[in-house]
Scaffold this active site. Structure first.
Site, short mmCIF file in Angstrom:
data_model
loop_
_atom_site.label_atom_id
_atom_site.label_comp_id
_atom_site.label_asym_id
_atom_site.label_seq_id
_atom_site.Cartn_x
_atom_site.Cartn_y
_atom_site.Cartn_z
N ASP A 1 30.02 45.66 36.59
CA ASP A 1 31.84 45.83 36.67
C ASP A 1 31.96 46.13 35.61
O ASP A 1 31.51 46.05 34.14
CB ASP A 1 32.23 44.49 36.92
CG ASP A 1 33.76 44.16 36.61
OD1 ASP A 1 34.41 44.68 37.59
OD2 ASP A 1 34.29 43.72 35.64
N GLU B 1 30.59 50.82 37.94
CA GLU B 1 32.03 50.78 38.31
C GLU B 1 32.35 51.37 37.06
O GLU B 1 32.70 50.78 35.94
CB GLU B 1 32.63 49.66 38.53
CG GLU B 1 34.29 49.80 38.68
CD GLU B 1 34.91 48.69 38.33
OE1 GLU B 1 36.28 48.66 38.54
OE2 GLU B 1 34.72 47.65 37.77
#
Length: 770
Positions: free
Chosen positions: A431, A484
């Site tokens: 993330d 990401e």
């Protein structure tokens, strides 16, 4: 040393122990060799009397130096196999002496590797381990706190009083203590005293299980002993190239997929799983499903939809449901909200038995400030940078790991290996990588520090990510490591030995934004924005991209996918079907968030359920059938995935017809030479005689049509396929005259076995699917 000096020394040691200021209790406690022979000293706060039980003897112990230090002479070396009988507060009990077990737990090589950041299995030493020492069962506690004045184990066995079980400091700031008799399931924490006298109660950074929130103690839990049945899956995974496989991911949050009524069993009387309960039928007092229940409900659902993987939003332990799991406090533990570590292992094992891989979100970019967590762990900025200009994400209220510290990098890198080794996961999605790569991420001028070269790049984080991915693929060559990363940072998916970050996939955030911007437009205006749907091909081969429509796009006032679309309900459904169909035929692996597969209407709410009641209505069933069929088509046609990251795998036929908002292209597969024709019409107007060039003459079977009536479409199509004609267009000598349904995408496949006469009577008013 004279007797008075020894007396003074022991008095001081007793005071230090009583005040939790002692860092070397083994120096005075347990078996001690003196000039006159062996002495055993026992530390028993508030005890009234202690009797030594050694061999067949009972020896009354005295406390000549401090009322809580009891001692007795024993002559020969006693070893560790003695016990003491303690009378305290009118209660008598017997126990082994923790300070009798003196050998180092972490060996010299362990400490060396940890200090240089290369102990990939450090969790096998750190944490709380159920073991036997010298034939005595108990728990070995080990924690890293180099700046602490003292560290103690807190638990029910000592009434959470840090005076009872002070730990021994070893080289490198590591603290150890074996406590006999402690069993699995025991709650515990560490009490850490700083040199300034401050006291902190911390959960175990390496704890393998934690209490269910809002409680936050660690729980003694075993690691080994689970009976895995996925050896064939694991062997096949690690002997295959993941990038040459179809990957279609169902991203989800376990706690809000669906709840159960407080008294609801999850199996029907015949033993089969119950279907998801519509939100409208939920009873008050709904509860979270367990890992066991999710295995019975979720896995059949995902398998029926045809997804290859489940991606779980962070299931590492976290204190606040509203963080969605992204503010982690228990890095080495699956959250107890849904059950035990072994129950999560069983969930993963069941996924593998059903042919489904498991990806988890991994969050090494930041951690919360909760008092029981890593923040200011030993009274110093141990895991985080001390300077908030490089150590804090103010917008998120979280802290940033100090990636320059070897032991901190080791904590994270080993954690990655831990999840793959202990829980057999198949991939990670990292993330907020951009927040790690840039020192000025979401920071105004003057509130960030440059790197050593005066730049904005976080070189420490770069080296950490390279190390993490290098180690991951060294141990698990078939793993997925997905970034990401929302910027144009170069070589995210290139190997580390080439200077890349070492991921093997990256979310294509540019494609996602372009697509949503395009589909939110009224179709009449799309002719002026053709570049939105074609631009991604210009850069799609610069990285190994995964197309993702994630949870971030359906929260915070953004609307769910269906309600991003313009027009009336019919157009909303058709646009949704067209977007998903384009996603599945565009180069790149696929990820969608739960609820998109059936056209959820309301935004995702972490506290609620998906709108399962919508499946009572045909348009929503139609979207679900579309996703089912897209996954079947995707997995059955290697041209849609085999050469995702090779330019051979894609070729435009025509991307310039902005007046009609139509695009056409080929997907190709090199090993067999097969290819597909894809044609999309992104306006509500159908085109009855639209011509598309094709590379070979012959019959083209219409193998997919998003406008089919089974999906809720208008049921226009090409009678199952069309024959080519010698009509030069798009630089091809042959072409197809097609009926393009409104807001649709169709896929055609050349069939060399069918003659040109097979479809001589084809018309343009029938669907492929019906």
């Amino acid at each position: 040393m004279g007797g008075a000096a020894v007396l003074d020394w022991m008095v001081q040691d007793g005071e230090r122990l009583a005040e939790c200021r002692h860092d070397h209790p083994f120096a005075v406690l347990g078996p001690q060799q003196l000039a006159s022979g062996w002495l055993i000293r026992v530390w028993m706060p508030e005890a009234e009397s202690v009797t030594l039980l050694i061999g067949n003897r009972e020896v009354a112990m005295t406390s000549p130096h401090h009322p809580w230090i009891f001692e007795a002479s024993v002559g020969d070396a006693p070893g560790s196999n003695y016990r003491v009988r303690v009378q305290r507060g009118g209660i008598t009990h017997e126990q082994h002496d923790p300070w009798a077990f003196r050998g180092d737990w972490m060996g010299e090589m362990d400490r060396h590797l940890f200090a240089e950041g290369n102990h990939h299995h450090i969790w096998q030493r750190m944490g709380a381990h159920v073991v036997e020492r010298d034939g005595v069962a108990g728990v070995m506690f080990c924690v890293w706190a180099p700046h602490a004045l003292s560290v103690s184990v807190l638990a029910d066995l000592n009434a959470w009083d840090g005076r009872h079980h002070p730990m021994q400091q070893r080289t490198g700031g590591i603290w150890e203590l074996f406590i006999p008799g402690v069993q699995e399931g025991t709650l515990y924490k560490y009490e850490i005293r700083s040199p300034e006298g401050h006291c902190y109660q911390k959960a175990d950074p390496y704890g393998f299980q934690h209490e269910v929130r809002p409680a936050n103690s660690s729980v003694v839990s075993h690691l080994d002993g689970f009976d895995w049945s996925d050896a064939e899956w694991m062997q096949k995974r690690d002997s295959s190239n993941a990038l040459e496989q179809p990957i279609s991911v169902y991203e989800m949050h376990l706690g809000s997929w669906i709840h159960a009524a407080a008294d609801e069993p999850w199996l029907q009387p015949d033993g089969t799983p119950r279907a998801p309960v519509p939100a409208a039928d939920m009873k008050p007092g709904a509860r979270l499903l367990t890992y066991v229940e999710l295995a019975d409900r979720l896995i059949p659902y995902v398998k029926a939809r045809g997804f290859t993987h489940i991606e779980l939003m962070p299931i590492t332990e976290h204190p606040f449901d509203g963080s969605w799991g992204y503010q982690v406090t228990g890095w080495y533990a699956p959250t107890s909200r849904y059950g035990t570590p072994d129950e999560f292992r069983a969930f993963v094992d069941r996924c593998h038995s059903e042919g489904i891989g498991v990806i988890i979100d991994w969050v090494p970019g930041h951690f919360p400030k909760d008092s029981h967590g890593l923040a200011f762990f030993d009274g110093t900025h141990l895991y985080e940078h001390g300077d908030p200009r490089i150590g804090e994400h103010k917008e998120w209220g979280t802290l940033i790991f100090n990636y320059s510290r070897n032991e901190v990098r080791n904590f994270l890198v080993a954690n990655l290996v831990f999840w793959f080794e202990q829980f057999h996961i198949d991939g990670i999605r990292v993330d907020a990588v951009a927040s790690m790569l840039y020192r000025d991420y979401l920071r105004p001028d003057g509130e960030w520090l440059t790197n050593e070269n005066g730049g904005r790049e976080n070189t420490e984080a770069v080296r950490f990510l390279q190390q993490a991915n290098h180690v991951l693929f060294q141990h698990f060559p078939g793993a997925l490591s997905i970034a990401e990363e929302s910027t144009t940072w170069p070589m995210v998916t290139q190997p580390t030995d080439m200077g890349g970050l070492g991921f093997n996939l990256k979310w294509n955030m540019g494609w996602m934004h372009d697509m949503l911007d395009y589909f939110e437009l009224d179709p009449w205006f799309r002719q002026f924005h053709q570049n939105n749907i074609t631009f991604s091909i210009w850069y799609t081969y610069t990285e190994n991209f995964m197309l993702a429509l994630s949870h971030d796009e359906v929260v915070h006032g953004k609307s769910h996918l269906l309600h991003k679309m313009p027009g009336d309900d019919w157009q909303k459904y058709a646009n949704t079907r067209a977007l998903l169909s384009y996603m599945w035929t565009h180069p790149g692996k696929k990820t969608i968030f739960m609820g998109m597969e059936f056209g959820q209407r309301s935004e995702w709410n972490v506290w609620g359920d998906l709108q399962w009641d919508l499946l009572n209505y045909e348009p929503h069933k139609g979207v679900q059938r579309l996703v089912d069929d897209l996954n079947v088509l995707y997995k059955s046609e290697p041209a849609l995935w085999r050469d995702d990251f090779d330019q051979f795998g894609f070729q435009w036929i025509d991307c310039n017809d902005n007046r009609h908002s139509v695009i056409s292209f080929m997907r190709r597969e090199s090993s067999s030479g097969t290819w597909l024709i894809v044609v999309a019409n992104f306006t509500p107007q159908s085109h009855a005689q639209y011509r598309v060039g094709v590379p070979l003459a012959g019959f083209y079977e219409e193998i997919f049509n998003s406008d089919a009536s089974r999906y809720g479409g208008s049921n226009l199509g090409n009678m199952g396929g069309k024959c080519s004609e010698e009509w030069n267009i798009h630089e091809y000598e042959n072409s197809l005259e097609l009926c393009l349904p409104p807001l649709s995408l169709m896929v055609f496949k050349h069939d060399p076995k069918r003659s040109l006469l097979d479809s001589a009577d084809s018309t343009n008013d029938q669907p492929v699917a019906d």
